[in-house]
Motif scaffolding. Structure first.
Motif, PDB file in Angstrom:
ATOM      1  N   ARG A  97      27.109  13.524  47.860  1.00  0.00           N
ATOM      2  CA  ARG A  97      27.880  12.552  47.081  1.00  0.00           C
ATOM      3  C   ARG A  97      28.508  13.161  45.831  1.00  0.00           C
ATOM      4  NH1 ARG A  97      27.538   7.326  48.553  1.00  0.00           N
ATOM      5  NH2 ARG A  97      26.143   6.852  50.278  1.00  0.00           N
ATOM      6  N   THR A 146      25.457   8.030  55.591  1.00  0.00           N
ATOM      7  CA  THR A 146      24.626   9.024  54.904  1.00  0.00           C
ATOM      8  C   THR A 146      24.693  10.370  55.609  1.00  0.00           C
ATOM      9  OG1 THR A 146      22.676   8.368  56.184  1.00  0.00           O
ATOM     10  CG2 THR A 146      23.027   7.267  54.050  1.00  0.00           C
ATOM     11  N   ASP A 194      31.069  -2.077  54.436  1.00  0.00           N
ATOM     12  CA  ASP A 194      30.090  -2.833  53.644  1.00  0.00           C
ATOM     13  C   ASP A 194      29.609  -2.029  52.439  1.00  0.00           C
ATOM     14  OD1 ASP A 194      28.221  -0.987  54.570  1.00  0.00           O
ATOM     15  OD2 ASP A 194      27.227  -2.389  55.941  1.00  0.00           O
ATOM     16  N   ALA A 195      28.587  -2.551  51.769  1.00  0.00           N
ATOM     17  CA  ALA A 195      28.094  -1.945  50.533  1.00  0.00           C
ATOM     18  C   ALA A 195      27.543  -0.546  50.745  1.00  0.00           C
ATOM     19  CB  ALA A 195      27.014  -2.840  49.909  1.00  0.00           C
ATOM     20  N   GLN A 196      27.088  -0.244  51.957  1.00  0.00           N
ATOM     21  CA  GLN A 196      26.550   1.081  52.275  1.00  0.00           C
ATOM     22  C   GLN A 196      27.623   2.031  52.806  1.00  0.00           C
ATOM     23  OE1 GLN A 196      24.644  -1.842  53.200  1.00  0.00           O
ATOM     24  NE2 GLN A 196      23.717  -1.382  51.199  1.00  0.00           N
ATOM     25  N   GLU A 231      27.442  -7.569  46.317  1.00  0.00           N
ATOM     26  CA  GLU A 231      26.561  -6.446  46.632  1.00  0.00           C
ATOM     27  C   GLU A 231      27.374  -5.155  46.736  1.00  0.00           C
ATOM     28  OE1 GLU A 231      23.563  -4.874  50.212  1.00  0.00           O
ATOM     29  OE2 GLU A 231      24.751  -6.702  50.473  1.00  0.00           O
ATOM     30  N   LYS A 232      28.515  -5.240  47.396  1.00  0.00           N
ATOM     31  CA  LYS A 232      29.371  -4.057  47.526  1.00  0.00           C
ATOM     32  C   LYS A 232      29.886  -3.613  46.167  1.00  0.00           C
ATOM     33  CE  LYS A 232      33.305  -2.081  49.901  1.00  0.00           C
ATOM     34  NZ  LYS A 232      34.249  -2.123  51.023  1.00  0.00           N
ATOM     35  N   ASN A 274      32.137   4.466  48.956  1.00  0.00           N
ATOM     36  CA  ASN A 274      32.354   3.360  48.023  1.00  0.00           C
ATOM     37  C   ASN A 274      32.500   3.880  46.592  1.00  0.00           C
ATOM     38  OD1 ASN A 274      32.804   0.600  47.674  1.00  0.00           O
ATOM     39  ND2 ASN A 274      30.687   0.206  47.086  1.00  0.00           N
ATOM     40  N   GLU A 275      33.377   4.860  46.450  1.00  0.00           N
ATOM     41  CA  GLU A 275      33.591   5.481  45.148  1.00  0.00           C
ATOM     42  C   GLU A 275      35.054   5.401  44.749  1.00  0.00           C
ATOM     43  OE1 GLU A 275      32.370   9.549  45.630  1.00  0.00           O
ATOM     44  OE2 GLU A 275      34.217  10.133  46.656  1.00  0.00           O
ATOM     45  N   ASN A 331      30.769   3.532  42.822  1.00  0.00           N
ATOM     46  CA  ASN A 331      30.439   4.738  42.066  1.00  0.00           C
ATOM     47  C   ASN A 331      31.709   5.311  41.451  1.00  0.00           C
ATOM     48  OD1 ASN A 331      29.224   7.075  41.037  1.00  0.00           O
ATOM     49  ND2 ASN A 331      29.496   8.191  42.964  1.00  0.00           N
ATOM     50  N   ALA A 375      28.549  -3.962  43.331  1.00  0.00           N
ATOM     51  CA  ALA A 375      27.460  -3.382  42.537  1.00  0.00           C
ATOM     52  C   ALA A 375      27.176  -1.937  42.904  1.00  0.00           C
ATOM     53  CB  ALA A 375      26.191  -4.225  42.702  1.00  0.00           C
ATOM     54  N   THR A 376      27.576  -1.507  44.103  1.00  0.00           N
ATOM     55  CA  THR A 376      27.305  -0.130  44.529  1.00  0.00           C
ATOM     56  C   THR A 376      28.479   0.807  44.276  1.00  0.00           C
ATOM     57  OG1 THR A 376      28.076  -0.452  46.807  1.00  0.00           O
ATOM     58  CG2 THR A 376      25.773  -0.983  46.345  1.00  0.00           C
TER      59      THR A 376
END
Length: 674
Positions: A458, A164, A524-526, A405-406, A477-478, A411, A408-409
């Motif tokens: 983002r 972030t 990971d997913a984040q 989980e990954k 994760n895009e 983008n 699903a995130t």
């Protein structure tokens, strides 16, 4: 690429069709080599006739409908730029003024030649005036403000462990040849490249005013300097491992790692906060520190002068442009003719001021219905990946939950950004191409540095809207698909689903699977560089990857030169999974609609795979193949087509291939990762 240039005459009507104007079309059968066999060499079968009828243009290093589309795309960019540059009274600082005047300055070749060395002279004078190590570092800081990496580079990127936040990353740079192996490996082709590079450096320095003997000695100095940097650099396989580039430290740690460099002055001049940062290659930075302490200032001057000239060559008079092409374009890539100036100027304007012309490009070449159809395709292929993960028999429920989980995130970004750069403060004037290039580079460097120490934005894009390419960013994760790649033949609103899923659909699946390849699977997913695998599942995943490594190690471009399986692993996993996921996504797209018809004798399933073979069917020059084998994580096009498909039962079924056919890998050797 317009509709007529595709030469497609087949369209949708009933169960088995031939031409019928106005309906959706299938693949172009005229591109196919009917004398080849699909189950023997699908690369030749799908696109062999097109390659035979369309030799590589002199200015290109490879050619296919995919690359032709990218070049036609530049014609679209040129048309936009020609329109805006024809008008000279745009409001100062407007997107039209900036892009139009930049392009006009680039196109004014006679003015560039007339100015000669004058625009670059202040930079060369500064380098030549270096007397002390303090002068040296001041000049290095100055060169960094316009993006000249001497010899390291500092840029913004997310924190690998707290994505972030944006931090500074200090990376290796400073080499004039493609990678470290060109300086170090004993094979004949690298020995030859080193000799050619020596000649190239000497010629450029001679053009800048050096006497031939002095230029030759200077080239020796440059090469030995860069060789020491190369010895301290990671190789191409290591560069694919994010763990090997994860060295977070505080500002004091950076100072301790390379104490001979005045980091305080650098960060203060650049207005960068002294917070945590990442050094991707500590050994390289230690070598830079050693050079700062022990290399004579006059050798540094020689190296910096060469680096300035190398960076500026495209914006200097024609002899510099041609000499750069002779080494990088002709010798390393095999092109026999430099690209037309308008094309180079369109590329440069897009690179430097992409958002200034991006809106006009999108309005003209990416209609809303195209975006809506792409969004639907991405949704179906993401659903296919979800089904794939849920159905894996080798992955434990614990790891599956993390993988889902990954997923699903994810983008997806399609077409163009929601926010456009305004390039506020950039001053572009006609008749000053090099000054304009420096001004835009300075703005882009400052814009990048301004992100450091702030939360991640983002909405930013890593490619311009007209770019004919796509990418996956593990930290965000895009998956990103600029409007420039969403053109025929990759994506066509007048084509059947089978064709679109077989072309751009495989690209979508490819980018999705990058989130789960040997690199992406470490995030990971984040977006954190963090292990989310059980040890048992990770061991199985690594074994599946090793199958792909072994497969591609067996693909030779000429005797004695084969693919590096570890280097191409990620892209090959992407192609293998991309074809599988896109095929499943295609089947989802037909749910509730029924199957698409056979067109020109080809079933929808066959059209799907042929579309991939035609999109990816590059003819590639031998010189480019050698360069790719050495450093490109992408395999040669033939093996990007045949390699993945030879593992897929769906392909075998579509073309009734049998065990023992070259396009059917023996069951014991068959690879499947996702």
């Amino acid at each position: 690429m317009n509709r007529s240039s595709l030469s497609i005459a087949v369209v949708l009507a009933t169960a088995t069709l031939s031409a019928s104007a106005g309906a959706l079309h299938g693949i172009d059968p005229n591109d196919m080599n009917r004398s080849a066999a699909a189950c023997t060499d699908f690369f030749d079968y799908a696109n062999g006739a097109w390659r035979q009828q369309n030799p590589i243009p002199d200015y290109m290093d490879r050619w296919s409908r995919r690359w032709q589309s990218g070049e036609v795309n530049k014609e679209h960019v040129r048309d936009i730029l020609a329109d805006v540059s024809a008008k000279t009274d745009w409001p100062k600082g407007s997107a039209e003024q900036l892009a139009g005047d930049y392009y006009a300055a680039c196109m004014d070749e006679s003015r560039v030649d007339q100015l000669g060395m004058k625009p670059i002279q202040p930079w060369l004078d500064e380098v030549r005036a270096i007397k002390s190590r303090a002068d040296l570092q001041k000049t290095m800081r100055h060169l960094h403000t316009v993006g000249i990496a001497v010899p390291f580079v500092l840029y913004s990127n997310q924190d690998l462990h707290e994505p972030t936040q944006v931090i500074a990353h200090v990376d290796a740079g400073g080499l004039g040849m493609p990678d470290r192996d060109y300086y170090l490996k004993p094979e004949a082709r690298f020995v030859e490249a080193r000799a050619k590079y020596h000649e190239h450096v000497a010629k450029v320095l001679t053009l800048a005013g050096a006497k031939p003997d002095a230029a030759k000695a200077a080239a020796d100095t440059v090469f030995e300097f860069e060789k020491r940097l190369a010895q301290a650099s990671l190789d191409n396989v290591a560069l694919r491992d994010p763990v090997q580039q994860d060295h977070k430290m505080d500002f004091a740690g950076l100072q301790k790692l390379a104490p001979s460099f005045d980091w305080a002055a650098y960060f203060d001049d650049a207005n960068i906060p002294r917070i945590g940062l990442n050094v991707t290659q500590p050994k390289f930075l230690q070598q830079v520190d050693k050079e700062l302490k022990s290399t004579p200032v006059e050798q540094w001057r020689t190296y910096l002068e060469w680096t300035v000239l190398r960076a500026a060559s495209d914006s200097l008079p024609e002899p510099f442009v041609q000499e750069k092409f002779a080494f990088y374009g002709k010798y390393l890539s095999g092109a026999t003719e430099i690209k037309p100036r308008w094309k180079r100027c369109a590329e440069d304007t897009d690179s430097q001021l992409g958002d200034a012309l991006g809106r006009a490009y999108v309005e003209k070449y990416f209609p809303p219905e195209a975006k809506a159809r792409m969004q639907d395709m991405v949704k179906n292929i993401l659903l296919a990946m979800h089904d794939d993960i849920e159905g894996l028999d080798w992955m434990s429920p614990q790891t599956k939950a993390k993988a889902l989980e990954k997923l699903a995130t994810f983008n997806p970004k399609i077409g163009y950004p929601d926010k456009w750069k305004d390039y506020q403060g950039v001053s572009i004037v006609r008749g000053a191409y090099l000054d304009d290039a420096i001004a835009t580079s300075r703005w882009n460097v400052a814009d990048d540095r301004s992100r450091i120490g702030k939360p991640v934005d983002r909405d930013r894009w890593g490619m311009t809207p007209p770019t004919s390419n796509a990418y996956y960013n593990p930290l965000l994760n895009e998956i990103v698909f600029p409007a420039g790649i969403l053109q025929p033949p990759a994506f066509d609103v007048t084509a059947t689903d089978a064709v679109n899923y077989g072309a751009i659909g495989v690209v979508i699946g490819h980018e999705i699977s990058h989130g789960f390849d040997d690199q992406g699977a470490q995030f990971d997913a984040q977006g954190r560089l963090a292990n989310w695998w059980t040890p048992e599942d990770n061991a199985k995943f690594q074994a599946k990857g090793q199958c792909v490594v072994k497969q591609f190690e067996g693909y030779f471009i000429e005797p004695g030169i084969h693919h590096n399986g570890k280097l191409v692993l990620g892209e090959s996993i992407g192609d293998l999974a991309g074809a599988k996921l896109a095929y499943k996504g295609y089947l989802k797209s037909r749910e509730g609609k029924g199957p698409e018809p056979t067109i020109d004798g080809f079933t929808p399933e066959q059209q799907f795979f042929i579309a991939w073979g035609q999109w990816r069917g590059d003819e590639t020059r031998p010189e480019t193949q050698r360069t790719m084998i050495q450093g490109d994580p992408h395999p040669i096009a033939k093996y990007r087509v045949n390699g993945p498909l030879s593992n897929l039962p769906e392909f075998r079924a579509a073309f009734s291939c049998k065990a023992g056919d070259p396009m059917v890998r023996p069951e014991a050797d068959r690879c499947e990762v996702w």
